[in-house]
Motif scaffolding. Sequence first.
Motif, PDB file in Angstrom:
ATOM      1  N   UNK A   1     -40.380  -7.308  13.845  1.00 23.30           N
ATOM      2  CA  UNK A   1     -40.490  -6.093  14.639  1.00 23.30           C
ATOM      3  C   UNK A   1     -41.853  -6.149  15.326  1.00 23.30           C
ATOM      4  N   UNK A   2     -41.928  -6.775  16.526  1.00 17.51           N
ATOM      5  CA  UNK A   2     -43.232  -6.928  17.180  1.00 17.51           C
ATOM      6  C   UNK A   2     -43.812  -5.590  17.630  1.00 17.51           C
ATOM      7  N   UNK A   3     -45.103  -5.597  17.855  1.00 16.34           N
ATOM      8  CA  UNK A   3     -45.811  -4.420  18.354  1.00 16.34           C
ATOM      9  C   UNK A   3     -47.292  -4.584  18.093  1.00 16.34           C
ATOM     10  N   UNK A   4     -48.113  -3.832  18.824  1.00 17.14           N
ATOM     11  CA  UNK A   4     -49.548  -3.883  18.589  1.00 17.14           C
ATOM     12  C   UNK A   4     -49.897  -3.153  17.286  1.00 17.14           C
ATOM     13  N   UNK A   5     -50.925  -3.639  16.624  1.00 20.46           N
ATOM     14  CA  UNK A   5     -51.248  -3.201  15.264  1.00 20.46           C
ATOM     15  C   UNK A   5     -51.322  -1.680  15.126  1.00 20.46           C
ATOM     16  N   UNK A   6     -52.097  -0.999  15.985  1.00 17.60           N
ATOM     17  CA  UNK A   6     -52.288   0.445  15.803  1.00 17.60           C
ATOM     18  C   UNK A   6     -51.111   1.258  16.321  1.00 17.60           C
ATOM     19  N   UNK A   7     -50.216   0.626  17.117  1.00 19.67           N
ATOM     20  CA  UNK A   7     -49.065   1.351  17.644  1.00 19.67           C
ATOM     21  C   UNK A   7     -47.885   1.359  16.686  1.00 19.67           C
ATOM     22  N   UNK A   8     -47.870   0.434  15.747  1.00 24.20           N
ATOM     23  CA  UNK A   8     -46.778   0.347  14.772  1.00 24.20           C
ATOM     24  C   UNK A   8     -47.166   1.158  13.536  1.00 24.20           C
ATOM     25  N   UNK A   9     -46.344   2.125  13.120  1.00 24.53           N
ATOM     26  CA  UNK A   9     -46.670   2.917  11.925  1.00 24.53           C
ATOM     27  C   UNK A   9     -46.918   2.015  10.722  1.00 24.53           C
TER      28      UNK A   9
ATOM     29  N   UNK B   1     -26.699  -8.251  -1.428  1.00 17.47           N
ATOM     30  CA  UNK B   1     -27.857  -7.870  -2.240  1.00 17.47           C
ATOM     31  C   UNK B   1     -29.017  -7.469  -1.341  1.00 17.47           C
ATOM     32  N   UNK B   2     -29.875  -6.604  -1.876  1.00 20.32           N
ATOM     33  CA  UNK B   2     -31.127  -6.216  -1.221  1.00 20.32           C
ATOM     34  C   UNK B   2     -32.241  -7.006  -1.891  1.00 20.32           C
ATOM     35  N   UNK B   3     -32.717  -8.050  -1.226  1.00 19.85           N
ATOM     36  CA  UNK B   3     -33.658  -8.981  -1.844  1.00 19.85           C
ATOM     37  C   UNK B   3     -35.086  -8.463  -1.875  1.00 19.85           C
ATOM     38  N   UNK B   4     -35.332  -7.277  -1.316  1.00 13.90           N
ATOM     39  CA  UNK B   4     -36.654  -6.670  -1.493  1.00 13.90           C
ATOM     40  C   UNK B   4     -36.825  -6.165  -2.915  1.00 13.90           C
ATOM     41  N   UNK B   5     -35.727  -6.081  -3.656  1.00 15.35           N
ATOM     42  CA  UNK B   5     -35.733  -5.650  -5.054  1.00 15.35           C
ATOM     43  C   UNK B   5     -35.691  -6.887  -5.951  1.00 15.35           C
TER      44      UNK B   5
ATOM     45  N   UNK C   1     -47.825  -9.592  17.362  1.00 13.12           N
ATOM     46  CA  UNK C   1     -47.050  -9.926  16.157  1.00 13.12           C
ATOM     47  C   UNK C   1     -47.784  -9.512  14.869  1.00 13.12           C
ATOM     48  N   UNK C   2     -48.719  -8.565  14.980  1.00 15.58           N
ATOM     49  CA  UNK C   2     -49.510  -8.201  13.791  1.00 15.58           C
ATOM     50  C   UNK C   2     -48.678  -7.644  12.637  1.00 15.58           C
ATOM     51  N   UNK C   3     -47.502  -7.008  12.873  1.00 11.64           N
ATOM     52  CA  UNK C   3     -46.701  -6.590  11.714  1.00 11.64           C
ATOM     53  C   UNK C   3     -46.007  -7.761  11.013  1.00 11.64           C
ATOM     54  N   UNK C   4     -45.875  -8.889  11.714  1.00 11.19           N
ATOM     55  CA  UNK C   4     -45.012  -9.983  11.275  1.00 11.19           C
ATOM     56  C   UNK C   4     -45.772 -11.233  10.835  1.00 11.19           C
ATOM     57  N   UNK C   5     -46.753 -11.675  11.630  1.00  6.99           N
ATOM     58  CA  UNK C   5     -47.416 -12.948  11.349  1.00  6.99           C
ATOM     59  C   UNK C   5     -48.165 -12.960  10.011  1.00  6.99           C
ATOM     60  N   UNK C   6     -48.780 -11.847   9.549  1.00  8.50           N
ATOM     61  CA  UNK C   6     -49.429 -11.913   8.235  1.00  8.50           C
ATOM     62  C   UNK C   6     -48.449 -12.211   7.096  1.00  8.50           C
TER      63      UNK C   6
ATOM     64  N   UNK D   1     -45.687  -2.325   6.242  1.00  5.33           N
ATOM     65  CA  UNK D   1     -45.305  -2.569   4.846  1.00  5.33           C
ATOM     66  C   UNK D   1     -43.860  -3.059   4.761  1.00  5.33           C
ATOM     67  N   UNK D   2     -42.977  -2.497   5.598  1.00  6.29           N
ATOM     68  CA  UNK D   2     -41.578  -2.927   5.593  1.00  6.29           C
ATOM     69  C   UNK D   2     -41.450  -4.389   6.004  1.00  6.29           C
ATOM     70  N   UNK D   3     -42.255  -4.810   6.994  1.00  8.25           N
ATOM     71  CA  UNK D   3     -42.235  -6.206   7.394  1.00  8.25           C
ATOM     72  C   UNK D   3     -42.654  -7.119   6.242  1.00  8.25           C
ATOM     73  N   UNK D   4     -43.698  -6.725   5.520  1.00 16.82           N
ATOM     74  CA  UNK D   4     -44.128  -7.524   4.379  1.00 16.82           C
ATOM     75  C   UNK D   4     -43.032  -7.572   3.314  1.00 16.82           C
ATOM     76  N   UNK D   5     -42.351  -6.466   3.112  1.00 16.59           N
ATOM     77  CA  UNK D   5     -41.269  -6.435   2.124  1.00 16.59           C
ATOM     78  C   UNK D   5     -40.113  -7.344   2.527  1.00 16.59           C
ATOM     79  N   UNK D   6     -39.684  -7.249   3.796  1.00 16.86           N
ATOM     80  CA  UNK D   6     -38.481  -7.969   4.215  1.00 16.86           C
ATOM     81  C   UNK D   6     -38.751  -9.421   4.586  1.00 16.86           C
TER      82      UNK D   6
END
Length: 337
Positions: free
Chosen positions: A110-118, A75-79, A176-181, A123-128
């Motif tokens: 998916x780590x990365x600096x805030x402005x470097x990550x699209x 299953x895709x649990x984002x749905x 970790x700005x895409x992930x920690x929030x 949004x995908x991190x928040x979804x998953x």
Amino acid sequence: MLGLGSRNEFNVEWQTVVITGGSDGMGKAVALQLSAKGANVVVVARTVSKLVTAVEEMKAKAANKFKQRFHYISADLTDPVECERVIAEVTTWNSGAVPDVVWCCAGFSRPGFFIDVPIQEHRQQMDTVYWTAANTAHATLRSWLEPVHPSAQMKTSRRHLIFTCSTLAFVPIAGYSPYSPAKAAIRSLSDTLNQEIEMYNGAYQRHRGAAPAADVKIHTVFPMGILSPGFDNEEKTKPELTKKLEEADKPQTPSEVAKVSISALERGEYLITTNFIGSLMKGTALGASPRNGIVGDTLLSCLSHLVFLQVIPELRSKTFTWGKKNGLPSANGTPAS
């Protein structure tokens, strides 16, 4: 306090347990250990081949190979509709009975600096991370908290909803700005549900009028690094600065994390950390969260605040010095040449 004669608050023998993200890493380790404790286990993830392997390994670990049952659901649990389907399918497979335990382990970093990550990846991190947990919790609690008329009520064991979070929800680290929030959002959801669920538990205890069929307990586990395929992928995009800042994090194996977490659940703990450094991080951020123990957590909080009076300025100083020495990072987080 010494654990003598204490009651097991998380006895899963013959109970039906659903584990999301159960085909790999921590989720799979939890599934194997709970199967060894006598649980009937359903693992949920996207990749069927990994799920099939997990089921075969659970069968080999089972406490009673002839009576325990195992199942998998892709299953895709984002749905949220998929989450409703999972709970419905488990209930049908379980002879019409809803699961007793749901443990949310799905997600990735998916780590990365805030402005470097699209921004789409944020949004995908928040979804998953957040929404897979929130969707699963919503579908689960709707099935558990449906009112039952007193004439139809039967004695049912306590049910457990378990979130898997991260110590980054207590102490964020640069990179970790895409992930920690998303993990912080899970912690906030857990605290809110921990309070909200008492309304339903009170109705259950009242024994007059329609009420849920069982009381419910909420828990959240906060691991640090976990040595898994997900961790290996994480290392590919993790900035060098982030690796420097988290040098004190000594990753644990999935089995170690699962064992510590299950032991804490058996003690009835709410906010669960898996090593001493994680506990110190928790102590800085207890806020209005319920305590596992008033004395122990109060002392932990005092010690943590003293320790982090030095740690937080040090993290900022290391970050400043890194930028001063290396300049702006390249796209992959390494110092620009």
